[in-house]
Design a protein around this motif. Structure first.
Motif, short mmCIF file in Angstrom:
data_model
loop_
_atom_site.label_atom_id
_atom_site.label_comp_id
_atom_site.label_asym_id
_atom_site.label_seq_id
_atom_site.Cartn_x
_atom_site.Cartn_y
_atom_site.Cartn_z
N LEU A 94 82.02 -11.37 54.59
CA LEU A 94 81.67 -12.77 54.84
C LEU A 94 80.16 -12.96 54.93
O LEU A 94 79.63 -13.96 54.43
N SER A 95 79.45 -12.01 55.53
CA SER A 95 77.99 -12.19 55.67
C SER A 95 77.31 -12.27 54.31
O SER A 95 76.43 -13.10 54.10
N ALA A 96 77.74 -11.45 53.37
CA ALA A 96 77.14 -11.47 52.03
C ALA A 96 77.47 -12.77 51.30
O ALA A 96 76.59 -13.37 50.66
N VAL A 97 78.71 -13.22 51.42
CA VAL A 97 79.12 -14.45 50.73
C VAL A 97 78.39 -15.66 51.32
O VAL A 97 77.91 -16.53 50.57
N LEU A 98 78.27 -15.71 52.64
CA LEU A 98 77.53 -16.83 53.26
C LEU A 98 76.06 -16.78 52.86
O LEU A 98 75.44 -17.82 52.63
N GLY A 99 75.49 -15.58 52.79
CA GLY A 99 74.10 -15.44 52.38
C GLY A 99 73.87 -15.94 50.96
O GLY A 99 72.89 -16.63 50.69
N GLU A 100 74.78 -15.61 50.05
CA GLU A 100 74.67 -16.07 48.67
C GLU A 100 74.72 -17.59 48.59
O GLU A 100 74.06 -18.20 47.75
N ARG A 101 75.52 -18.20 49.46
CA ARG A 101 75.69 -19.66 49.42
C ARG A 101 74.74 -20.39 50.37
O ARG A 101 74.81 -21.60 50.50
N ARG A 102 73.90 -19.61 51.05
CA ARG A 102 72.93 -20.20 51.99
C ARG A 102 73.63 -21.10 53.00
O ARG A 102 73.20 -22.23 53.27
N MET A 103 74.72 -20.59 53.57
CA MET A 103 75.49 -21.34 54.57
C MET A 103 75.47 -20.57 55.88
O MET A 103 75.60 -19.35 55.89
N SER A 104 75.31 -21.28 56.98
CA SER A 104 75.28 -20.63 58.28
C SER A 104 76.71 -20.47 58.83
O SER A 104 77.65 -21.14 58.37
N GLN A 105 76.83 -19.60 59.82
CA GLN A 105 78.12 -19.41 60.47
C GLN A 105 78.59 -20.71 61.13
O GLN A 105 79.77 -21.06 61.05
N SER A 106 77.68 -21.41 61.76
CA SER A 106 78.06 -22.65 62.46
C SER A 106 78.51 -23.72 61.47
O SER A 106 79.44 -24.48 61.75
N GLU A 107 77.87 -23.80 60.31
CA GLU A 107 78.29 -24.76 59.29
C GLU A 107 79.70 -24.42 58.79
O GLU A 107 80.54 -25.31 58.62
N LEU A 108 79.96 -23.13 58.58
CA LEU A 108 81.29 -22.71 58.15
C LEU A 108 82.33 -23.03 59.22
O LEU A 108 83.42 -23.51 58.91
N ALA A 109 81.98 -22.82 60.47
CA ALA A 109 82.90 -23.14 61.58
C ALA A 109 83.23 -24.62 61.59
O ALA A 109 84.38 -25.01 61.77
N ARG A 110 82.21 -25.47 61.41
CA ARG A 110 82.43 -26.92 61.39
C ARG A 110 83.33 -27.34 60.23
O ARG A 110 84.24 -28.14 60.39
N LYS A 111 83.07 -26.78 59.05
CA LYS A 111 83.83 -27.19 57.87
C LYS A 111 85.26 -26.67 57.86
O LYS A 111 86.13 -27.27 57.24
N THR A 112 85.51 -25.54 58.54
CA THR A 112 86.85 -24.95 58.52
C THR A 112 87.66 -25.30 59.77
O THR A 112 88.88 -25.18 59.75
N GLY A 113 86.98 -25.67 60.84
CA GLY A 113 87.69 -25.91 62.10
C GLY A 113 88.03 -24.61 62.83
O GLY A 113 88.83 -24.62 63.77
N ILE A 114 87.43 -23.51 62.41
CA ILE A 114 87.66 -22.21 63.05
C ILE A 114 86.62 -22.04 64.16
O ILE A 114 85.45 -22.39 63.98
N ARG A 115 87.05 -21.48 65.29
CA ARG A 115 86.12 -21.27 66.40
C ARG A 115 84.92 -20.44 65.95
O ARG A 115 85.08 -19.46 65.22
N PRO A 116 83.72 -20.80 66.41
CA PRO A 116 82.52 -20.04 66.04
C PRO A 116 82.61 -18.56 66.41
O PRO A 116 82.09 -17.72 65.68
N ASN A 117 83.27 -18.24 67.53
CA ASN A 117 83.40 -16.83 67.92
C ASN A 117 84.20 -16.04 66.90
O ASN A 117 83.89 -14.87 66.63
N ALA A 118 85.24 -16.65 66.35
CA ALA A 118 86.06 -15.97 65.33
C ALA A 118 85.23 -15.76 64.06
O ALA A 118 85.27 -14.68 63.47
N ILE A 119 84.48 -16.78 63.65
CA ILE A 119 83.61 -16.65 62.47
C ILE A 119 82.60 -15.53 62.71
O ILE A 119 82.35 -14.71 61.83
N CYS A 120 82.02 -15.47 63.89
CA CYS A 120 81.04 -14.45 64.23
C CYS A 120 81.66 -13.05 64.15
O CYS A 120 81.05 -12.12 63.63
N ASP A 121 82.88 -12.90 64.64
CA ASP A 121 83.57 -11.60 64.57
C ASP A 121 83.81 -11.19 63.12
O ASP A 121 83.62 -10.02 62.76
N TYR A 122 84.24 -12.13 62.28
CA TYR A 122 84.44 -11.82 60.86
C TYR A 122 83.09 -11.47 60.21
O TYR A 122 82.99 -10.51 59.46
N TYR A 123 82.08 -12.26 60.50
CA TYR A 123 80.75 -12.08 59.92
C TYR A 123 80.18 -10.70 60.23
O TYR A 123 79.59 -10.05 59.38
#
Length: 105
Positions: free
Chosen positions: A23-52
């Protein structure tokens, strides 16, 4: 007292998991932050951080369905299997501490 565990010590203690979350590489390629992904998916930021940071022991298929939808990618873009150097099955089978396996005692 706070302990600092190196990645090598952590993997030795926990066991090396050979499913990599990219996930970190894919977000980096798309220039998207973890918090932006959390907002767009409705997934808790802590879960996104664990995946990242590849700290998740379990993944939610619903989460990865949402992540793939938002990032317009395939599951294979996010997960990678790396073969184990030391087998965990066959004669090297690792018994789970708390599973539904019965101990042969």
């Amino acid at each position: 007292m706070r302990y600092i565990i190196t990645l090598l010590e952590y993997n030795t203690f926990r066991g090396v998991v050979m499913i990599r979350i990219k996930l970190s590489a894919v977000l980096g390629e798309r220039r998207m932050s973890q918090s932006e992904l959390a907002r767009k998916t409705g997934i808790r930021p802590n879960a996104i951080c664990d995946y990242y940071n590849e700290l998740a022991d379990r993944i939610s298929l619903e989460h990865f369905d949402r992540i793939c939808e938002v990032l317009d990618c395939n599951l294979s873009d996010l997960l990678e299997y790396v073969p184990n150097k030391i087998p965990k099955t066959g004669k090297y089978l690792i018994q789970e501490e708390h599973g539904n396996r019965k101990n042969n005692r």
